[in-house]
Design a protein around this motif. Structure first.
Motif, mmCIF file in Angstrom:
data_model
loop_
_atom_site.group_PDB
_atom_site.id
_atom_site.type_symbol
_atom_site.label_atom_id
_atom_site.label_comp_id
_atom_site.label_asym_id
_atom_site.label_seq_id
_atom_site.Cartn_x
_atom_site.Cartn_y
_atom_site.Cartn_z
ATOM 1 N N PRO A 1 0.841 -1.209 0.000
ATOM 2 C CA PRO A 1 0.000 0.000 0.000
ATOM 3 C C PRO A 1 0.869 1.250 0.000
ATOM 4 O O PRO A 1 1.986 1.241 0.534
ATOM 5 N N HIS B 1 0.724 5.562 0.748
ATOM 6 C CA HIS B 1 -0.132 6.472 1.501
ATOM 7 C C HIS B 1 0.639 7.696 1.939
ATOM 8 O O HIS B 1 1.874 7.749 1.905
ATOM 9 N N LEU C 1 -4.660 1.067 -1.839
ATOM 10 C CA LEU C 1 -4.520 -0.298 -1.346
ATOM 11 C C LEU C 1 -4.489 -1.360 -2.440
ATOM 12 O O LEU C 1 -4.638 -2.548 -2.143
#
Length: 244
Positions: A215, A217, A224
């Protein structure tokens, strides 16, 4: 609609005919499961083919019907180009199957009430917005008159009007299009990450597959798309850090 989740939420990113979702829904404890879209158009290098993806989609629909109150099924760009002829004309994606397009279209449209574009959930002190590809603030500002206030309900309404479908079919330059920014089915992770974050919202989406199957971020967004399921508590800890 916004749900206040006292228990955990299970997130299933891009399926593309893969079967990982099956184990995830029986081995995790959760109060709600959300699929982030892209059920069709598998990667043949994974030895998965359109007929396999069609079967998985049928079984996801069956699961959603059997668990209607605790399941949300979002659309991805690879789904919408079968569901909507207008979307397909404007933004047909790769691996589109002309041989199975009628079967896919019928499956999506016969089960139209199951599918949506966005979902909101409050988990503890975090407000989360789920879409397939994320909301770029650049795209939102350009389409604010069509969308109105940025809510899941208003985003879901885009699928039911010509101007709404035109907005979600926008493809930015990072994905080979000409729009200033991609819509919620087409935005690349880097587009969303580079735009101004949405105030008070953690965005969770798929669509941009990470080459390392991890993932990606920052403090405001989590992508994801890496062939496994996630619990929302896991994502929040990942984004905010272990002290959360």
């Amino acid at each position: 609609m916004t749900y206040n989740q006292q228990n955990d939420l299970l997130i299933i990113p891009d399926v593309h005919g893969r079967t990982f979702w099956r184990k995830a829904v029986v081995t995790n404890k959760f109060s709600h499961v959300i699929f982030l879209g892209d059920y069709t158009d598998p990667y043949t290098r994974e030895d998965i083919y359109q007929r396999d993806a069609y079967k998985e989609l049928m079984d996801i629909i069956k699961y959603a019907k059997e668990h209607r109150e605790t399941t949300t099924v979002l659309l991805g760009n690879h789904d919408m180009h079968y569901k909507s002829e207008l979307f397909n004309r404007l933004a047909e994606g790769s691996r589109y199957s002309y041989s199975m397009s009628d079967e896919y279209a019928k499956l999506f449209n016969d089960n139209d009430e199951l599918f949506q574009l966005a979902y909101e959930a409050d988990y503890e002190d975090t407000h989360c917005l789920f879409t397939h590809a994320g909301v770029s603030s650049v795209w939102y500002e350009d389409n604010k008159q069509v969308i109105g206030e940025l809510t899941a309900d208003n985003l879901n309404r885009l699928a039911h009007s010509e101007e709404g479908i035109k907005a979600i079919a926008e493809v930015g330059r990072m994905r080979g299009g000409w729009a200033k920014a991609g819509g919620i089915l087409w935005a690349d992770y880097d587009e969303v990450a580079a735009s101004e974050p949405l105030e008070g919202v953690l965005q969770i989406f798929g669509h941009t597959q990470n080459v390392y199957m991890q993932p990606v971020h920052n403090r405001h967004i989590a992508c994801l798309d890496c062939h496994r399921a996630f619990l929302l508590s896991e994502v929040i800890q990942m984004v905010k850090g272990p002290s959360h």
